[in-house]
Design a protein around this motif. Structure first.
Motif, short mmCIF file in Angstrom:
data_model
loop_
_atom_site.label_atom_id
_atom_site.label_comp_id
_atom_site.label_asym_id
_atom_site.label_seq_id
_atom_site.Cartn_x
_atom_site.Cartn_y
_atom_site.Cartn_z
N CYS A 139 0.76 -1.35 -0.12
CA CYS A 139 -0.22 0.23 -0.04
C CYS A 139 0.75 1.27 -0.06
O CYS A 139 0.35 2.27 -0.36
CB CYS A 139 -0.88 0.01 1.18
N LEU A 190 -3.80 -1.32 5.22
CA LEU A 190 -4.44 -0.26 4.61
C LEU A 190 -4.37 1.04 5.62
O LEU A 190 -4.51 2.02 5.24
CB LEU A 190 -5.79 -0.49 4.38
N VAL A 198 -5.76 6.25 7.36
CA VAL A 198 -5.55 5.49 6.08
C VAL A 198 -4.15 5.73 5.44
O VAL A 198 -3.82 6.85 5.18
CB VAL A 198 -6.60 5.72 4.90
N VAL A 204 -7.77 2.98 -1.24
CA VAL A 204 -9.08 2.88 -0.73
C VAL A 204 -10.27 3.06 -1.82
O VAL A 204 -11.16 2.48 -1.97
CB VAL A 204 -9.29 3.72 0.58
N GLN A 208 -12.98 0.85 -3.02
CA GLN A 208 -14.55 1.22 -3.02
C GLN A 208 -15.15 1.26 -4.34
O GLN A 208 -16.55 0.92 -4.40
CB GLN A 208 -14.40 2.69 -2.23
#
Length: 211
Positions: A139, A190, A198, A204, A208
């Protein structure tokens, strides 16, 4: 765990065993050890709590279910078995993005998932639900790492087109203790290491979009 789940109706499934390793598969035939022990686990959980879904991951770190093509896994348990697989941008995929380009490598990756795991949705003798239980990436570098970005795009395009349920590894930013190290950072998490923010809002948002 199946007994405890009776008191918690929000628990709807139990994984029988996470990422089995080092069980040899001979020429694509189902491996008797996997079938034997996973069947014992499925039947034990089902006997204790028949409302739970039974999540069965494949061999080689949940990477291959190909050996069940001709096998009727716990045939007496109806409408409760979900087959699962995990996929990462590992050594068998990652080098190909540069050598073969996006189009060929993404096709290879999706064929790999389908041929080893996704086929359970269309089994002639007993179609079963399929869950992509884990996929993930670092990430902290997404989307700047081009190969990881290609991997993410290929997998998420497939998820959208096939309407696959999925889980992303992982939410945690660090571990209290792991592999001999305290407060070990989780690059794939995350959340930040202190769990306060975050780590990558862009990632993210991308998740989504397919959720």
């Amino acid at each position: 765990m199946a007994c405890i789940a009776k008191r918690h109706p929000n628990i709807v499934a139990i994984g029988l065993r996470n990422e089995l390793l080092k069980l040899p598969i001979h020429h694509g035939l189902f491996h008797t050890d996997w079938v034997h022990h996973m069947s014992l686990g499925a039947r034990a959980v089902h006997a204790e709590n028949s409302t739970l879904l039974l999540v069965a991951g494949g061999n080689f770190a949940a990477g291959n279910l190909g050996f069940i093509r001709g096998h009727h896994f716990v045939p007496e348990i109806k409408d409760r078995v979900v087959f699962e697989s995990h996929i990462y941008n590992g050594g068998y995929v990652n080098p190909l993005w540069k050598r073969l380009g996006y189009n060929w490598t993404s096709k290879y990756l999706i064929c790999l998932i389908e041929n080893r795991n996704g086929f359970v949705r269309t089994l002639k003798h007993r179609p079963a639900p399929y869950l992509l239980g884990e996929f993930g990436l670092n990430c902290q570098v997404f989307p700047n790492d081009q190969h990881d970005a290609h991997f993410f795009r290929a997998v998420t395009d497939w998820i959208r087109s096939e309407k696959i349920n999925f889980g992303f590894w992982c939410i945690c930013g660090s571990y209290a203790y792991r592999e001999g190290q305290q407060d070990r950072n989780e690059d794939f998490g995350l959340l930040t290491a202190d769990y306060k923010q975050v780590r990558n809002p862009e990632l993210v948002r991308a998740l989504q979009d397919i959720a």
